[in-house]
Scaffold this motif. Structure first.
Motif, short mmCIF file in Angstrom:
data_model
loop_
_atom_site.label_atom_id
_atom_site.label_comp_id
_atom_site.label_asym_id
_atom_site.label_seq_id
_atom_site.Cartn_x
_atom_site.Cartn_y
_atom_site.Cartn_z
N VAL A 164 34.62 49.23 27.89
CA VAL A 164 33.23 48.76 27.99
C VAL A 164 32.90 48.20 26.61
O VAL A 164 32.38 48.90 25.73
N ASP A 165 33.28 46.93 26.41
CA ASP A 165 33.30 46.39 25.05
C ASP A 165 32.89 44.92 24.99
O ASP A 165 33.24 44.22 24.04
N GLY A 166 32.19 44.46 26.03
CA GLY A 166 31.74 43.06 26.03
C GLY A 166 32.87 42.05 26.06
O GLY A 166 32.66 40.88 25.76
N GLY A 167 34.06 42.50 26.43
CA GLY A 167 35.21 41.59 26.53
C GLY A 167 36.08 41.57 25.28
O GLY A 167 37.11 40.87 25.24
N TYR A 168 35.72 42.38 24.28
CA TYR A 168 36.45 42.40 23.00
C TYR A 168 37.95 42.56 23.17
O TYR A 168 38.75 41.86 22.55
N SER A 169 38.36 43.50 24.04
CA SER A 169 39.79 43.81 24.13
C SER A 169 40.55 42.86 25.05
O SER A 169 41.76 43.01 25.22
N ALA A 170 39.84 41.87 25.64
CA ALA A 170 40.53 40.96 26.55
C ALA A 170 41.50 40.05 25.81
O ALA A 170 42.48 39.56 26.36
N GLY A 171 41.23 39.80 24.54
CA GLY A 171 42.11 38.92 23.77
C GLY A 171 41.31 38.24 22.68
O GLY A 171 40.12 38.47 22.55
N LYS A 172 41.98 37.42 21.91
CA LYS A 172 41.29 36.74 20.81
C LYS A 172 40.60 35.48 21.33
O LYS A 172 41.15 34.77 22.17
#
Ligand code: NAD
Length: 256
Positions: free
Chosen positions: A243-251
């Motif tokens: 639950v990170d606003g998409g942070y861990s999806a990639g650069k």
């Protein structure tokens, strides 16, 4: 009221994200035990809930101490009833370089963030298995479980360990009807009196890497936990929801 009649323990429920989780589970009808080393803050949180017409009970515990954990879980069982839901939220941060990290600091982070979750989950799961009524275990990891960052060696290792522990527990406890999952917050601003506030520089750098362009709020995390604890998540186990606003999806890539 998806959790009406359920008994839940929230470790670290006195402040920050844990407080939001305790509130969300209580709002869904669960009887919540706030299990925290800071009894003063836990009592404040419980009276805040009371003022909203909700209620939670306080059980002081240091999750890194096996004797205290066993006593806490037994006290919750005796006073509230058989435990249906455990949320492992209690955790501490860390900020020093790998080269400078002292052995006792490494051990403190591991003892609370990783061993503490193991002790609580084992004490609760043994009772769940004996009772044969299933159950839910949700542990709060972090984006640091899979995205390494500097000055956080013990923290990253503890959260990666907790994520893998989650998966092992899902395998071993699944046959007993117990689901085991993790929620991984990104940077979440809580106003907690316990956790050190991130510096403005850290916050700005983090938000720049978040596709949704903001830090998390404690309720963002709490809603994911409430979902995993609910009947809507009956068939989900061994998973992590970041639950990170998409942070861990990639650069983010730069468009020319
Ligand atoms: N806030 C964030 O940005 C963020 C990001 C990713 C993951 N997390 C994780 O979320 C969880 C909660 O973080 P937070 O920001 O709300 O922190 P916080 O410090 O505000 O709250 C942590 C709670 O855990 C309790 N606690 C600490 N040590 C304990 C112990 N030994 N035994 C029992 N209780 C203990 C504290 O008293 C406090 O109530 C932690 O596991 C943390 O690693 C937080």
């Amino acid at each position: 009221m998806e959790l009406e009649g359920k008994i839940a323990i929230v470790t670290g429920g006195a402040a920050g994200i844990g407080k939001a989780i305790a509130t969300a589970l209580t709002e869904q009808g669960a009887s919540v035990a706030i299990a925290d080393v800071r009894e003063d803050l836990a009592l404040e949180t419980a009276s805040g809930l009371e003022a909203q017409g909700l209620s939670a009970a306080v059980f002081p515990v240091d999750v890194s101490n096996s004797t205290q954990v066993e006593a806490m879980v037994q006290a919750v069982t005796d006073q509230l009833g058989q435990i249906d839901i455990l949320v492992n939220d209690a955790g501490i941060g860390q900020s020093c370089s790998f080269l400078e990290m002292a052995e006792d600091e490494w051990e403190r982070v591991m003892a609370i963030n990783l061993k503490g979750a193991f002790l609580c989950a084992q004490a609760v799961a043994r009772r769940m298995v004996e009772r044969s009524a299933g159950g839910r275990i949700v542990s709060i990891v972090s984006t640091a479980a899979s995205n390494a960052r500097t000055d956080a060696a013990a923290y990253c290792a503890s959260k990666a360990g907790l994520l893998q522990l989650t998966k092992v527990m899902a395998l071993e406890l699944g046959p007993h009807g117990i689901t085991v999952n993790a929620v991984g917050p990104g940077l979440t601003i809580t106003g907690s009196p316990v956790r050190q506030k991130p510096t403005d520089a850290y916050r700005t750098a983090f938000v720049a890497a978040v596709p949704l362009g903001r830090t998390g709020q404690p309720t963002d995390i709490a809603q994911a936990v409430a979902f995993l604890a609910s009947p809507r998540a009956d068939y989900i186990s061994g998973q992590v929801i970041y639950v990170d606003g998409g942070y861990s999806a990639g650069k983010l890539s730069v468009r020319e």
